[in-house]
Design an enzyme around this catalytic site. Structure first.
Site, PDB file in Angstrom:
ATOM      1  N   ASP A  14       0.840  -1.207   0.000  1.00 16.46           N
ATOM      2  CA  ASP A  14       0.000   0.000   0.000  1.00 16.46           C
ATOM      3  C   ASP A  14       0.877   1.259   0.000  1.00 16.46           C
ATOM      4  O   ASP A  14       1.671   1.457   0.924  1.00 16.46           O
ATOM      5  CB  ASP A  14      -0.870  -0.049   1.262  1.00 16.46           C
ATOM      6  CG  ASP A  14      -2.015   0.925   1.254  1.00 16.46           C
ATOM      7  OD1 ASP A  14      -1.912   1.972   0.587  1.00 16.46           O
ATOM      8  OD2 ASP A  14      -3.017   0.642   1.931  1.00 16.46           O
ATOM      9  N   HIS A  16      -0.267   4.544  -0.156  1.00 15.52           N
ATOM     10  CA  HIS A  16      -0.940   5.803   0.239  1.00 15.52           C
ATOM     11  C   HIS A  16      -0.221   6.426   1.437  1.00 15.52           C
ATOM     12  O   HIS A  16      -0.106   5.791   2.480  1.00 15.52           O
ATOM     13  CB  HIS A  16      -2.406   5.533   0.562  1.00 15.52           C
ATOM     14  CG  HIS A  16      -3.207   5.097  -0.631  1.00 15.52           C
ATOM     15  ND1 HIS A  16      -3.321   3.780  -0.992  1.00 15.52           N
ATOM     16  CD2 HIS A  16      -3.887   5.815  -1.554  1.00 15.52           C
ATOM     17  CE1 HIS A  16      -4.059   3.695  -2.093  1.00 15.52           C
ATOM     18  NE2 HIS A  16      -4.425   4.908  -2.466  1.00 15.52           N
TER      19      HIS A  16
HETATM   20  C1  B12 Z   1      -4.277   9.862  -3.614  1.00 15.06           C
HETATM   21  C2  B12 Z   1      -4.792   8.463  -3.840  1.00 15.06           C
HETATM   22  C3  B12 Z   1      -3.932   7.560  -4.461  1.00 15.06           C
HETATM   23  C4  B12 Z   1      -2.504   7.892  -4.847  1.00 15.06           C
HETATM   24  C5  B12 Z   1      -1.627   7.759  -3.572  1.00 15.06           C
HETATM   25  C6  B12 Z   1      -0.450   8.733  -3.589  1.00 15.06           C
HETATM   26  C7  B12 Z   1       0.203   8.823  -2.238  1.00 15.06           C
HETATM   27  N1  B12 Z   1       1.501   8.987  -2.268  1.00 15.06           N
HETATM   28  O1  B12 Z   1      -0.394   8.753  -1.170  1.00 15.06           O
HETATM   29  C8  B12 Z   1      -2.219   6.817  -5.927  1.00 15.06           C
HETATM   30  C9  B12 Z   1      -2.593   7.356  -7.289  1.00 15.06           C
HETATM   31  C10 B12 Z   1      -0.791   6.289  -5.984  1.00 15.06           C
HETATM   32  C11 B12 Z   1      -3.235   5.734  -5.549  1.00 15.06           C
HETATM   33  C12 B12 Z   1      -3.138   4.416  -5.957  1.00 15.06           C
HETATM   34  C13 B12 Z   1      -4.092   3.445  -5.677  1.00 15.06           C
HETATM   35  N2  B12 Z   1      -5.285   3.645  -5.074  1.00 15.06           N
HETATM   36 CO1  B12 Z   1      -5.785   5.302  -4.203  1.00 15.06          CO
HETATM   37  N3  B12 Z   1      -6.575   6.879  -3.603  1.00 15.06           N
HETATM   38  C14 B12 Z   1      -6.114   8.079  -3.432  1.00 15.06           C
HETATM   39  C15 B12 Z   1      -7.242   8.991  -2.884  1.00 15.06           C
HETATM   40  C16 B12 Z   1      -7.777   9.842  -4.043  1.00 15.06           C
HETATM   41  C17 B12 Z   1      -6.839   9.898  -1.743  1.00 15.06           C
HETATM   42  C18 B12 Z   1      -6.092   9.214  -0.612  1.00 15.06           C
HETATM   43  C19 B12 Z   1      -5.714  10.247   0.401  1.00 15.06           C
HETATM   44  O2  B12 Z   1      -4.580  10.730   0.415  1.00 15.06           O
HETATM   45  N4  B12 Z   1      -6.665  10.640   1.264  1.00 15.06           N
HETATM   46  C20 B12 Z   1      -6.477  11.654   2.268  1.00 15.06           C
HETATM   47  C21 B12 Z   1      -5.969  11.012   3.564  1.00 15.06           C
HETATM   48  C22 B12 Z   1      -5.885  12.092   4.649  1.00 15.06           C
HETATM   49  O3  B12 Z   1      -6.903  10.032   3.963  1.00 15.06           O
HETATM   50  P1  B12 Z   1      -6.541   8.499   4.194  1.00 15.06           P
HETATM   51  O4  B12 Z   1      -5.366   8.104   3.385  1.00 15.06           O
HETATM   52  O5  B12 Z   1      -7.785   7.714   4.036  1.00 15.06           O
HETATM   53  O6  B12 Z   1      -6.089   8.426   5.730  1.00 15.06           O
HETATM   54  C23 B12 Z   1      -6.993   8.767   6.764  1.00 15.06           C
HETATM   55  C24 B12 Z   1      -7.939   7.632   7.167  1.00 15.06           C
HETATM   56  O7  B12 Z   1      -7.878   6.485   6.325  1.00 15.06           O
HETATM   57  C25 B12 Z   1      -7.603   7.338   8.571  1.00 15.06           C
HETATM   58  N5  B12 Z   1      -6.710   6.215   8.887  1.00 15.06           N
HETATM   59  C26 B12 Z   1      -5.671   5.694   8.221  1.00 15.06           C
HETATM   60  N6  B12 Z   1      -5.070   4.775   8.953  1.00 15.06           N
HETATM   61  C27 B12 Z   1      -5.730   4.702  10.110  1.00 15.06           C
HETATM   62  C28 B12 Z   1      -5.517   3.949  11.247  1.00 15.06           C
HETATM   63  C29 B12 Z   1      -6.389   4.106  12.328  1.00 15.06           C
HETATM   64  C30 B12 Z   1      -6.174   3.282  13.543  1.00 15.06           C
HETATM   65  C31 B12 Z   1      -7.465   5.024  12.271  1.00 15.06           C
HETATM   66  C32 B12 Z   1      -8.431   5.169  13.398  1.00 15.06           C
HETATM   67  C33 B12 Z   1      -7.667   5.784  11.129  1.00 15.06           C
HETATM   68  C34 B12 Z   1      -6.797   5.624  10.084  1.00 15.06           C
HETATM   69  O8  B12 Z   1      -6.954   8.491   9.059  1.00 15.06           O
HETATM   70  C35 B12 Z   1      -6.171   9.054   8.010  1.00 15.06           C
HETATM   71  C36 B12 Z   1      -5.937  10.517   8.299  1.00 15.06           C
HETATM   72  O9  B12 Z   1      -7.123  11.247   8.313  1.00 15.06           O
HETATM   73  C37 B12 Z   1      -8.262   7.928  -2.378  1.00 15.06           C
HETATM   74  C38 B12 Z   1      -9.738   8.345  -2.450  1.00 15.06           C
HETATM   75  C39 B12 Z   1     -10.106   9.234  -1.299  1.00 15.06           C
HETATM   76  N7  B12 Z   1     -10.762  10.310  -1.622  1.00 15.06           N
HETATM   77  O10 B12 Z   1      -9.782   8.944  -0.153  1.00 15.06           O
HETATM   78  C40 B12 Z   1      -7.968   6.731  -3.265  1.00 15.06           C
HETATM   79  C41 B12 Z   1      -8.205   5.343  -2.706  1.00 15.06           C
HETATM   80  C42 B12 Z   1      -7.672   5.274  -1.287  1.00 15.06           C
HETATM   81  N8  B12 Z   1      -7.376   4.510  -3.583  1.00 15.06           N
HETATM   82  C43 B12 Z   1      -7.915   3.368  -3.849  1.00 15.06           C
HETATM   83  C44 B12 Z   1      -7.344   2.362  -4.678  1.00 15.06           C
HETATM   84  C45 B12 Z   1      -8.207   1.137  -4.964  1.00 15.06           C
HETATM   85  C46 B12 Z   1      -6.063   2.511  -5.222  1.00 15.06           C
HETATM   86  C47 B12 Z   1      -5.357   1.533  -6.131  1.00 15.06           C
HETATM   87  C48 B12 Z   1      -5.481   0.055  -5.745  1.00 15.06           C
HETATM   88  C49 B12 Z   1      -5.893   1.800  -7.556  1.00 15.06           C
HETATM   89  C50 B12 Z   1      -5.370   0.854  -8.602  1.00 15.06           C
HETATM   90  N9  B12 Z   1      -6.254  -0.017  -9.040  1.00 15.06           N
HETATM   91  O11 B12 Z   1      -4.244   0.927  -8.964  1.00 15.06           O
HETATM   92  C51 B12 Z   1      -3.896   2.024  -6.061  1.00 15.06           C
HETATM   93  C52 B12 Z   1      -3.110   1.301  -4.981  1.00 15.06           C
HETATM   94  C53 B12 Z   1      -1.657   1.557  -5.122  1.00 15.06           C
HETATM   95  C54 B12 Z   1      -0.914   1.016  -3.927  1.00 15.06           C
HETATM   96  N10 B12 Z   1       0.018   0.139  -4.190  1.00 15.06           N
HETATM   97  O12 B12 Z   1      -1.174   1.397  -2.814  1.00 15.06           O
HETATM   98  C55 B12 Z   1      -9.271   3.206  -3.182  1.00 15.06           C
HETATM   99  C56 B12 Z   1      -9.259   2.255  -1.986  1.00 15.06           C
HETATM  100  C57 B12 Z   1     -10.537   1.447  -1.932  1.00 15.06           C
HETATM  101  C58 B12 Z   1     -10.747   0.758  -0.621  1.00 15.06           C
HETATM  102  N11 B12 Z   1      -9.772   0.256   0.048  1.00 15.06           N
HETATM  103  O13 B12 Z   1     -11.843   0.702  -0.147  1.00 15.06           O
HETATM  104  C59 B12 Z   1      -9.641   4.702  -2.859  1.00 15.06           C
HETATM  105  C60 B12 Z   1     -10.536   4.902  -1.618  1.00 15.06           C
HETATM  106  C61 B12 Z   1     -10.345   5.261  -4.123  1.00 15.06           C
HETATM  107  C62 B12 Z   1     -11.691   4.604  -4.359  1.00 15.06           C
HETATM  108  N12 B12 Z   1     -12.774   5.251  -3.975  1.00 15.06           N
HETATM  109  O14 B12 Z   1     -11.784   3.542  -4.894  1.00 15.06           O
HETATM  110  N13 B12 Z   1      -4.240   6.261  -4.810  1.00 15.06           N
END
Ligand code: B12
Length: 136
Positions: A14, A16
């Site tokens: 992963d 992200h």
């Molecule tokens: C940017 C992004 C990417 C970028 C990442 C770049 C980078 N360096 O980070 C790129 C383009 C590389 C990417 C790739 C992929 N992505 Co992407 N990506 C996103 C996107 C648009 C934003 C992620 C982000 O930064 N969010 C902002 C941060 C602040 O939020 P977060 O990461 O979720 O973290 C928060 C929470 O999750 C939480 N959290 C995290 N850990 C923990 C732990 C605990 C204990 C708690 C309580 C909370 C918590 O707190 C965090 C801080 O607020 C999301 C969609 C979205 N709008 O969220 C999809 C998303 C995460 N991606 C997704 C997918 C499927 C992929 C790919 C598999 C796509 C593909 N087929 O290639 C690949 C995977 C690549 C890999 N090897 O990881 C899906 C995941 C689906 C799921 N799991 O349900 C999403 C949700 C898009 C979607 N709607 O389908 N991605």
């Protein structure tokens, strides 16, 4: 009082990174010492980081949808490497939309996680749980 040390990272293949940085900052602001192994981290990196730094808890993030596979066996590996009873939390996007949360949660419980967080849970909830679990 010495600060509690927490290992954080994003498990498996992963890549992200954004949430990981936010969690790092929020934990530090809340008075914890953070050992951040970043994204693309295999289970053994969490364990080595916890051993090397004598950490008190591990918070695993999984965002890309394969968290359940990546997390399998982590508790057994912690036990094997001498991290018996280390607090193990998991969160991020660890549920699939077509399954009831309780079922997902149960499987992660069976894997040995102490706390399991639904997608969308703010890290502040985990911080409050850490304080409870550490009796701070
Ligand atoms: C940017 C992004 C990417 C970028 C990442 C770049 C980078 N360096 O980070 C790129 C383009 C590389 C990417 C790739 C992929 N992505 Co992407 N990506 C996103 C996107 C648009 C934003 C992620 C982000 O930064 N969010 C902002 C941060 C602040 O939020 P977060 O990461 O979720 O973290 C928060 C929470 O999750 C939480 N959290 C995290 N850990 C923990 C732990 C605990 C204990 C708690 C309580 C909370 C918590 O707190 C965090 C801080 O607020 C999301 C969609 C979205 N709008 O969220 C999809 C998303 C995460 N991606 C997704 C997918 C499927 C992929 C790919 C598999 C796509 C593909 N087929 O290639 C690949 C995977 C690549 C890999 N090897 O990881 C899906 C995941 C689906 C799921 N799991 O349900 C999403 C949700 C898009 C979607 N709607 O389908 N991605």
């Amino acid at each position: 009082m010495t600060k509690k040390k927490i290992v954080i990272g994003v498990i498996g293949s992963d890549c992200h990174t954004v949430g990981n940085k936010i969690i790092h900052n929020k934990l530090e602001e809340s008075g914890f010492e953070v050992v951040n192994i970043g994204a693309l981290s295999p289970q053994i990196d969490f364990i080595n980081a916890a051993l090397e730094t004598n950490s008190d808890a591990i918070i695993v993030s999984s965002i890309y949808g394969y968290g359940e596979l990546d997390c399998q066996g982590i508790r057994e590996k912690c036990d094997e490497y001498g991290l018996k009873d280390i607090l193990l939390y998991v969160g991020g996007n660890i549920a699939s939309s077509n399954e009831e949360w309780e079922k997902t949660e149960k499987r992660f419980k069976e894997m040995g996680f102490n706390r399991i967080y639904k997608p969308g849970t703010p890290i502040e909830e985990t911080i409050s749980d850490l304080k409870k679990d550490f009796k701070l």
